[in-house]
Design a protein around this motif. Structure first.
Motif, PDB file in Angstrom:
ATOM      1  N   MET A   1      43.220  50.427  33.411  1.00  0.00           N
ATOM      2  CA  MET A   1      43.967  51.369  34.231  1.00  0.00           C
ATOM      3  C   MET A   1      45.353  50.800  34.555  1.00  0.00           C
ATOM      4  O   MET A   1      45.476  49.636  34.936  1.00  0.00           O
ATOM      5  N   HIS A   2      46.391  51.620  34.379  1.00  0.00           N
ATOM      6  CA  HIS A   2      47.748  51.242  34.744  1.00  0.00           C
ATOM      7  C   HIS A   2      47.986  51.628  36.203  1.00  0.00           C
ATOM      8  O   HIS A   2      47.676  52.741  36.621  1.00  0.00           O
ATOM      9  N   ILE A   3      48.523  50.680  36.984  1.00  0.00           N
ATOM     10  CA  ILE A   3      48.759  50.906  38.408  1.00  0.00           C
ATOM     11  C   ILE A   3      50.251  50.901  38.681  1.00  0.00           C
ATOM     12  O   ILE A   3      50.977  50.038  38.186  1.00  0.00           O
ATOM     13  N   GLN A   4      50.703  51.852  39.490  1.00  0.00           N
ATOM     14  CA  GLN A   4      52.081  51.847  39.948  1.00  0.00           C
ATOM     15  C   GLN A   4      52.116  52.146  41.441  1.00  0.00           C
ATOM     16  O   GLN A   4      51.481  53.091  41.916  1.00  0.00           O
TER      17      GLN A   4
ATOM     18  N   LYS B   1      36.475  58.668  44.468  1.00  0.00           N
ATOM     19  CA  LYS B   1      37.105  59.392  43.364  1.00  0.00           C
ATOM     20  C   LYS B   1      38.158  58.559  42.631  1.00  0.00           C
ATOM     21  O   LYS B   1      38.825  59.057  41.721  1.00  0.00           O
ATOM     22  N   ARG B   2      38.298  57.307  43.020  1.00  0.00           N
ATOM     23  CA  ARG B   2      39.368  56.488  42.444  1.00  0.00           C
ATOM     24  C   ARG B   2      38.911  55.614  41.280  1.00  0.00           C
ATOM     25  O   ARG B   2      39.722  54.944  40.648  1.00  0.00           O
ATOM     26  N   GLY B   3      37.626  55.541  41.004  1.00  0.00           N
ATOM     27  CA  GLY B   3      37.135  54.722  39.897  1.00  0.00           C
ATOM     28  C   GLY B   3      37.310  53.240  40.134  1.00  0.00           C
ATOM     29  O   GLY B   3      37.770  52.507  39.252  1.00  0.00           O
ATOM     30  N   ILE B   4      36.947  52.786  41.352  1.00  0.00           N
ATOM     31  CA  ILE B   4      37.196  51.411  41.766  1.00  0.00           C
ATOM     32  C   ILE B   4      35.887  50.674  42.038  1.00  0.00           C
ATOM     33  O   ILE B   4      34.937  51.229  42.597  1.00  0.00           O
ATOM     34  N   GLY B   5      35.859  49.383  41.655  1.00  0.00           N
ATOM     35  CA  GLY B   5      34.807  48.474  42.078  1.00  0.00           C
ATOM     36  C   GLY B   5      35.401  47.483  43.061  1.00  0.00           C
ATOM     37  O   GLY B   5      36.516  46.993  42.848  1.00  0.00           O
ATOM     38  N   PHE B   6      34.691  47.189  44.160  1.00  0.00           N
ATOM     39  CA  PHE B   6      35.240  46.323  45.215  1.00  0.00           C
ATOM     40  C   PHE B   6      34.256  45.202  45.501  1.00  0.00           C
ATOM     41  O   PHE B   6      33.066  45.449  45.734  1.00  0.00           O
ATOM     42  N   VAL B   7      34.749  43.952  45.478  1.00  0.00           N
ATOM     43  CA  VAL B   7      33.931  42.792  45.824  1.00  0.00           C
ATOM     44  C   VAL B   7      34.487  42.210  47.112  1.00  0.00           C
ATOM     45  O   VAL B   7      35.637  41.769  47.157  1.00  0.00           O
ATOM     46  N   PHE B   8      33.649  42.211  48.164  1.00  0.00           N
ATOM     47  CA  PHE B   8      34.085  41.750  49.471  1.00  0.00           C
ATOM     48  C   PHE B   8      33.937  40.233  49.602  1.00  0.00           C
ATOM     49  O   PHE B   8      33.139  39.600  48.913  1.00  0.00           O
ATOM     50  N   GLN B   9      34.698  39.671  50.548  1.00  0.00           N
ATOM     51  CA  GLN B   9      34.694  38.233  50.768  1.00  0.00           C
ATOM     52  C   GLN B   9      33.310  37.723  51.154  1.00  0.00           C
ATOM     53  O   GLN B   9      32.897  36.648  50.735  1.00  0.00           O
ATOM     54  N   ASN B  10      32.580  38.504  51.944  1.00  0.00           N
ATOM     55  CA  ASN B  10      31.258  38.069  52.418  1.00  0.00           C
ATOM     56  C   ASN B  10      30.116  38.661  51.579  1.00  0.00           C
ATOM     57  O   ASN B  10      28.982  38.749  52.049  1.00  0.00           O
ATOM     58  N   TYR B  11      30.432  39.068  50.357  1.00  0.00           N
ATOM     59  CA  TYR B  11      29.484  39.626  49.375  1.00  0.00           C
ATOM     60  C   TYR B  11      29.043  41.044  49.736  1.00  0.00           C
ATOM     61  O   TYR B  11      28.961  41.908  48.882  1.00  0.00           O
TER      62      TYR B  11
ATOM     63  N   PRO C   1      33.843  50.729  36.542  1.00  0.00           N
ATOM     64  CA  PRO C   1      35.096  51.157  37.171  1.00  0.00           C
ATOM     65  C   PRO C   1      36.288  50.857  36.268  1.00  0.00           C
ATOM     66  O   PRO C   1      36.225  49.999  35.393  1.00  0.00           O
ATOM     67  N   GLN C   2      37.374  51.552  36.520  1.00  0.00           N
ATOM     68  CA  GLN C   2      38.609  51.302  35.774  1.00  0.00           C
ATOM     69  C   GLN C   2      39.460  50.232  36.455  1.00  0.00           C
ATOM     70  O   GLN C   2      40.356  49.661  35.846  1.00  0.00           O
ATOM     71  N   LEU C   3      39.190  49.985  37.726  1.00  0.00           N
ATOM     72  CA  LEU C   3      39.945  48.991  38.498  1.00  0.00           C
ATOM     73  C   LEU C   3      38.965  48.191  39.345  1.00  0.00           C
ATOM     74  O   LEU C   3      38.110  48.758  40.028  1.00  0.00           O
TER      75      LEU C   3
ATOM     76  N   ILE D   1      38.818  44.908  32.238  1.00  0.00           N
ATOM     77  CA  ILE D   1      39.024  45.768  33.401  1.00  0.00           C
ATOM     78  C   ILE D   1      40.274  45.287  34.141  1.00  0.00           C
ATOM     79  O   ILE D   1      40.422  44.093  34.399  1.00  0.00           O
ATOM     80  N   THR D   2      41.164  46.195  34.489  1.00  0.00           N
ATOM     81  CA  THR D   2      42.302  45.838  35.329  1.00  0.00           C
ATOM     82  C   THR D   2      41.760  45.297  36.648  1.00  0.00           C
ATOM     83  O   THR D   2      40.952  45.948  37.311  1.00  0.00           O
ATOM     84  N   THR D   3      42.193  44.096  37.020  1.00  0.00           N
ATOM     85  CA  THR D   3      41.604  43.406  38.165  1.00  0.00           C
ATOM     86  C   THR D   3      42.682  42.822  39.058  1.00  0.00           C
ATOM     87  O   THR D   3      43.647  42.228  38.583  1.00  0.00           O
TER      88      THR D   3
END
Length: 351
Positions: free
Chosen positions: A1-4, A73-83, A151-153, A184-186
């Motif tokens: 995914m391209h981010i701007q 709806k953004r196609g995002i995966g999120f990894v938190f600091q505390n898991y 996810p795309q991001l 994956i864009t990370t």
């Protein structure tokens, strides 16, 4: 995914946590958001994820404006600091959670989870619960859960902060390999410059809510654009007025930054470049395994330099000549590399 991102700002009360930040990120890139604690890195990450609403600015994913879209709806995966693993769920069910939300068929979801257990080195641990895992294993589960829905991001907030040093170093290499494989864009947040330099394709240095500089780790180290970046990335000596140093004289005061590797120390009689040497006194020496780290006082400046193990060891109190080969000079917060003028032969002889 391209981010701007264009002129992104976030204000809490009367204070800006992020102010007028703009950048673009190419598809498949691994980007480190680097800076001191409280600088705005996590706020930027949360706005990209949709967990914080921007005060102003625009966010585009593949050309689609998304700052008003909900996170799902953004196609995002999120990894938190505390898991943020579900304690009552097994490893298998934690990884499968996003697939269940997507209502994936059970057979397809099971195949995906088994694939990720093997990919992340967690084969055989699917039936365990989070309290039965090490910190490194928990982080891998959190990573697998985030990428399970494809996810795309991928966004990671201080992903290694809660892990001990040895495991943290191993996970850096592992993460880099995984991202390269998955493409994956990370974007990951860190305040650890060693971590950012080792893992990221590009680094964005964030300070006080502003983007100071964006570039490859090497370019940021080699060509810092602001005094903050110069002092934050790598070892450095900051001097208030470099125009007073031999070989760098000019009209008008200017801040300077000198890397330890830009400095050479000489005992009396070791160098003929007398016009280029600052007189100095050794204040302390430290053995760093491959070099001596020497702290020397030269006039009003206290400088850290390196000295080869093959040279004579220096002692506290030794008088030395300090040769500064080059430095970064900052005028109006714009940095430029300057070589010591006294080292340049003004009358070259051509043969």
């Amino acid at each position: 995914m391209h981010i701007q991102v264009k002129d992104l700002s976030k204000r809490f009360g009367g204070d800006y946590a992020v102010q007028n930040v703009s950048f673009s990120i190419g598809e498949g890139s691994l980007i480190g958001l680097l800076g001191p604690s409280g600088g705005g890195k996590t706020t930027i990450l949360r706005m990209l994820a949709g967990l914080e609403e921007p005060t102003s600015g625009e966010i585009y994913f593949h050309g689609r404006r998304v700052e008003n879209e909900p996170p799902q709806k953004r196609g995002i995966g999120f990894v938190f600091q505390n898991y943020a693993l579900f304690k009552h769920m097994t490893v298998f069910d934690n990884i499968a959670f996003g697939l269940a939300v997507q209502k994936k068929p059970r057979r397809e979801a099971r195949a995906r989870v088994e694939e990720l257990l093997e990919l992340t080195g967690l084969s055989g641990l699917g039936g365990r619960y989070p309290h039965q895992l090490s910190g490194g294993q928990k982080q891998r589960v959190a990573f697998a859960r985030a990428i399970a829905p494809e996810p795309q991001l991928l966004l990671l907030d201080e992903p290694f902060a809660a892990i001990d040093a040895k495991v943290r170093k191993e996970l850096r290499t592992w993460l880099r390999e995984m991202i390269n494989r998955l493409k994956i864009t990370t974007i990951f947040v860190t305040h650890d410059q060693e971590e950012a330099v080792e893992v990221a394709d590009e680094i964005m240095v964030i300070n006080r809510g502003r983007l100071e500089q964006k570039g490859t780790p090497w370019n940021i180290y080699k060509e810092p654009q602001t005094p903050f970046v110069a002092g934050f990335i790598g070892e450095s000596n900051l001097v208030e007025d470099c125009s007073r140093l031999k070989g760098f004289e000019r009209e008008g005061a200017a801040k300077g930054m000198i890397r330890p590797e830009f400095i050479e120390l000489f005992l009396p009689g070791e160098s003929a470049l007398l016009s280029s040497l600052e007189p100095g006194i050794v204040r302390s020496t430290y053995f760093r395994g491959t070099v001596w780290e020497v702290v020397v006082e030269a006039g009003s400046n206290r400088l850290t330099a390196y000295r080869s193990l093959e040279q004579d060891a220096l002692e506290k109190g030794d008088e030395v000549g300090v040769l500064i080969h080059r430095l970064y000079r900052f005028d109006d917060d714009s940095g430029v590399m300057v070589e010591n003028a006294n080292k340049i032969d003004p009358m070259p002889v051509y043969i």
